[in-house]
Design a protein around this motif. Sequence first.
Motif, PDB file in Angstrom:
ATOM      1  N   TRP A  21       3.556  -2.239   2.671  1.00  0.00           N
ATOM      2  CA  TRP A  21       3.445  -2.952   1.401  1.00  0.00           C
ATOM      3  C   TRP A  21       4.668  -3.817   1.113  1.00  0.00           C
ATOM      4  CZ3 TRP A  21      -1.058  -3.870  -0.346  1.00  0.00           C
ATOM      5  CH2 TRP A  21      -2.092  -2.993  -0.041  1.00  0.00           C
ATOM      6  N   SER A  26       0.170  -8.270  -0.019  1.00  0.00           N
ATOM      7  CA  SER A  26       0.476  -8.912  -1.300  1.00  0.00           C
ATOM      8  C   SER A  26       0.363  -7.914  -2.448  1.00  0.00           C
ATOM      9  CB  SER A  26      -0.492 -10.063  -1.551  1.00  0.00           C
ATOM     10  OG  SER A  26      -1.777  -9.569  -1.865  1.00  0.00           O
ATOM     11  N   GLN A  27       0.943  -8.290  -3.559  1.00  0.00           N
ATOM     12  CA  GLN A  27       0.884  -7.448  -4.747  1.00  0.00           C
ATOM     13  C   GLN A  27      -0.553  -7.346  -5.253  1.00  0.00           C
ATOM     14  OE1 GLN A  27       3.346  -8.721  -8.019  1.00  0.00           O
ATOM     15  NE2 GLN A  27       3.545  -6.631  -8.764  1.00  0.00           N
ATOM     16  N   ASN A  28      -1.327  -8.414  -5.138  1.00  0.00           N
ATOM     17  CA  ASN A  28      -2.731  -8.369  -5.557  1.00  0.00           C
ATOM     18  C   ASN A  28      -3.521  -7.365  -4.723  1.00  0.00           C
ATOM     19  OD1 ASN A  28      -2.345 -10.239  -7.567  1.00  0.00           O
ATOM     20  ND2 ASN A  28      -2.989 -11.986  -6.324  1.00  0.00           N
ATOM     21  N   GLN A  29      -3.272  -7.341  -3.416  1.00  0.00           N
ATOM     22  CA  GLN A  29      -3.945  -6.356  -2.561  1.00  0.00           C
ATOM     23  C   GLN A  29      -3.561  -4.940  -2.979  1.00  0.00           C
ATOM     24  OE1 GLN A  29      -2.352  -7.968   1.073  1.00  0.00           O
ATOM     25  NE2 GLN A  29      -4.381  -8.605   1.780  1.00  0.00           N
TER      26      GLN A  29
END
Length: 159
Positions: A21, A26-29
């Motif tokens: 991570w 990505s932060q959205n994922q």
Amino acid sequence: MGQLINAFWTFLCFLPVTALWLRYASQNQLWVITALSLAALTIPSRWLQLSKNPVFYQQLGVRFIRKFVQNGDSYKRKKIIHDAASAIRYRSTIRMYERFHFFCLLFFFMSTIVALIYIQYLTAALLVVSNIIYNVCPLLLQQYNYARLKRFEQLNKSR
């Protein structure tokens, strides 16, 4: 000593998740996978119980797993269940651990898919191993404990 064992396994098994991570995803994922893992916690525990028979879990190697966990076979254990109230508390504890590891199981599994998408095969392999050690084994252990508790409660009702 038991908490030290928990901290060790948590640190070790979260290393590949954290690396994935922080480096690739990505932060959205991360938000989507976290939300999906949390949503799955609405599944009733009884639907996840593989068997009501403790022997089933023994055949899967739960007795071996118990050698490596907090309050396991290699530690001097005090009796957990003394009466009906302590059985209820223990049932709640089992379900809490089960829910935590079910959430992590799904999170690790979906993280493995993300690692494969980013062609991080070593990370994906480490995630699979970590998922087995950190989530599959504890889930089997908690289901085994629950099956044993239910059998204990049934025996006490018939007396």
